[in-house]
Write a protein that holds these residues in place. Structure first.
Motif, PDB file in Angstrom:
ATOM      1  N   HIS A  76      10.613   1.195   3.263  1.00 16.26           N
ATOM      2  CA  HIS A  76      10.898   0.673   4.604  1.00 16.26           C
ATOM      3  C   HIS A  76       9.618   0.268   5.339  1.00 16.26           C
ATOM      4  O   HIS A  76       9.624   0.080   6.542  1.00 16.26           O
ATOM      5  CB  HIS A  76      11.747   1.673   5.408  1.00 16.26           C
ATOM      6  CG  HIS A  76      10.980   2.831   5.956  1.00 16.26           C
ATOM      7  ND1 HIS A  76      10.476   3.810   5.162  1.00 16.26           N
ATOM      8  CD2 HIS A  76      10.622   3.134   7.224  1.00 16.26           C
ATOM      9  CE1 HIS A  76       9.839   4.680   5.922  1.00 16.26           C
ATOM     10  NE2 HIS A  76       9.903   4.302   7.180  1.00 16.26           N
ATOM     11  N   ARG A  77       8.513   0.118   4.599  1.00 20.12           N
ATOM     12  CA  ARG A  77       7.252  -0.237   5.251  1.00 20.12           C
ATOM     13  C   ARG A  77       6.600  -1.476   4.646  1.00 20.12           C
ATOM     14  O   ARG A  77       5.467  -1.423   4.151  1.00 20.12           O
ATOM     15  CB  ARG A  77       6.291   0.950   5.176  1.00 20.12           C
ATOM     16  CG  ARG A  77       6.773   2.105   6.015  1.00 20.12           C
ATOM     17  CD  ARG A  77       5.885   3.302   5.938  1.00 20.12           C
ATOM     18  NE  ARG A  77       6.365   4.314   6.854  1.00 20.12           N
ATOM     19  CZ  ARG A  77       6.298   5.637   6.628  1.00 20.12           C
ATOM     20  NH1 ARG A  77       5.750   6.095   5.517  1.00 20.12           N
ATOM     21  NH2 ARG A  77       6.774   6.484   7.507  1.00 20.12           N
TER      22      ARG A  77
ATOM     23  N   THR B 156       3.360   4.403  12.328  1.00 15.69           N
ATOM     24  CA  THR B 156       4.001   4.633  11.044  1.00 15.69           C
ATOM     25  C   THR B 156       3.240   5.756  10.324  1.00 15.69           C
ATOM     26  O   THR B 156       2.014   5.813  10.381  1.00 15.69           O
ATOM     27  CB  THR B 156       3.965   3.298  10.254  1.00 15.69           C
ATOM     28  OG1 THR B 156       4.729   3.391   9.089  1.00 15.69           O
ATOM     29  CG2 THR B 156       2.567   2.844   9.895  1.00 15.69           C
TER      30      THR B 156
END
Ligand code: S3P
Length: 171
Positions: free
Chosen positions: A124-125, A16
């Motif tokens: 989104h993390r 990520t």
């Protein structure tokens, strides 16, 4: 090394915050291919955000959706460029479809020290919400060998501009 323009799909994997989506979008433009951001594809399919799926259904349900979406995306008739989420290598079935010889998988390699400076927890993390450093260390310990397993090529991102990473991916 195979010319990425002549192979099926080009898939970016890595931690990520390694820049998979940014680089993938530019690489796709350069190759004249459709770009697929796997997290965005999952959200479109589910009609919900990644954060909501994690919060309501849990990580395992997210991984199910991730696996089925990846399989469908890689089923496309025309060659595409795909930016996967950092955890897409966790499921053995995903690693199996990524290891198929007619696709080129590039690992954008960045360890937790490099990623920590760049990554934002963001929508989104959810896995980085609490203690990003500890989460990234855990991810790295669990995943580095899995990225290695599926990668046809490794591109180190430390000290490189986005343009330089793009060139390295296209090489
Ligand atoms: C995840 C990474 C995210 C997203 C989800 C899970 C992970 O994608 O798929 O939050 O497990 O590393 P990015 O790699 O684009 O941040």
């Amino acid at each position: 090394m195979t010319d990425p323009a002549t192979v099926d799909h080009l898939v970016l994997v890595g931690m990520t915050g390694a820049g998979k989506s940014t680089v993938g979008r530019i690489v796709a433009e350069r190759l004249g291919r459709r770009f697929v951001d796997l997290d965005a594809a999952i959200e479109a399919r589910a009609g919900r955000t990644v954060r909501d799926i994690f919060a309501v259904d849990g990580e395992s349900a997210f991984r199910d959706l991730e696996a089925s979406t990846l399989a469908d995306v890689l089923d496309a008739a025309e060659p595409v460029v795909v930016a996967t989420g950092g955890g897409a290598v966790l499921r053995p079935e995903n690693r199996a479809i990524l290891s198929s010889p007619d696709r080129r998988v590039v690992w954008l390699m960045a360890d937790p020290d490099v990623v920590l400076e760049r990554v934002r927890a963001g929508m989104h993390r959810p896995l980085l919400d609490d203690d990003p450093r500890a989460a990234l260390d855990r991810m790295w310990a669990e995943r580095a060998s899995l990225y290695q397993e599926v990668a046809d090529a490794i591109v180190m991102i430390e000290g490189r501009s986005i343009a330089e990473v793009v060139e390295a991916v296209l090489r």
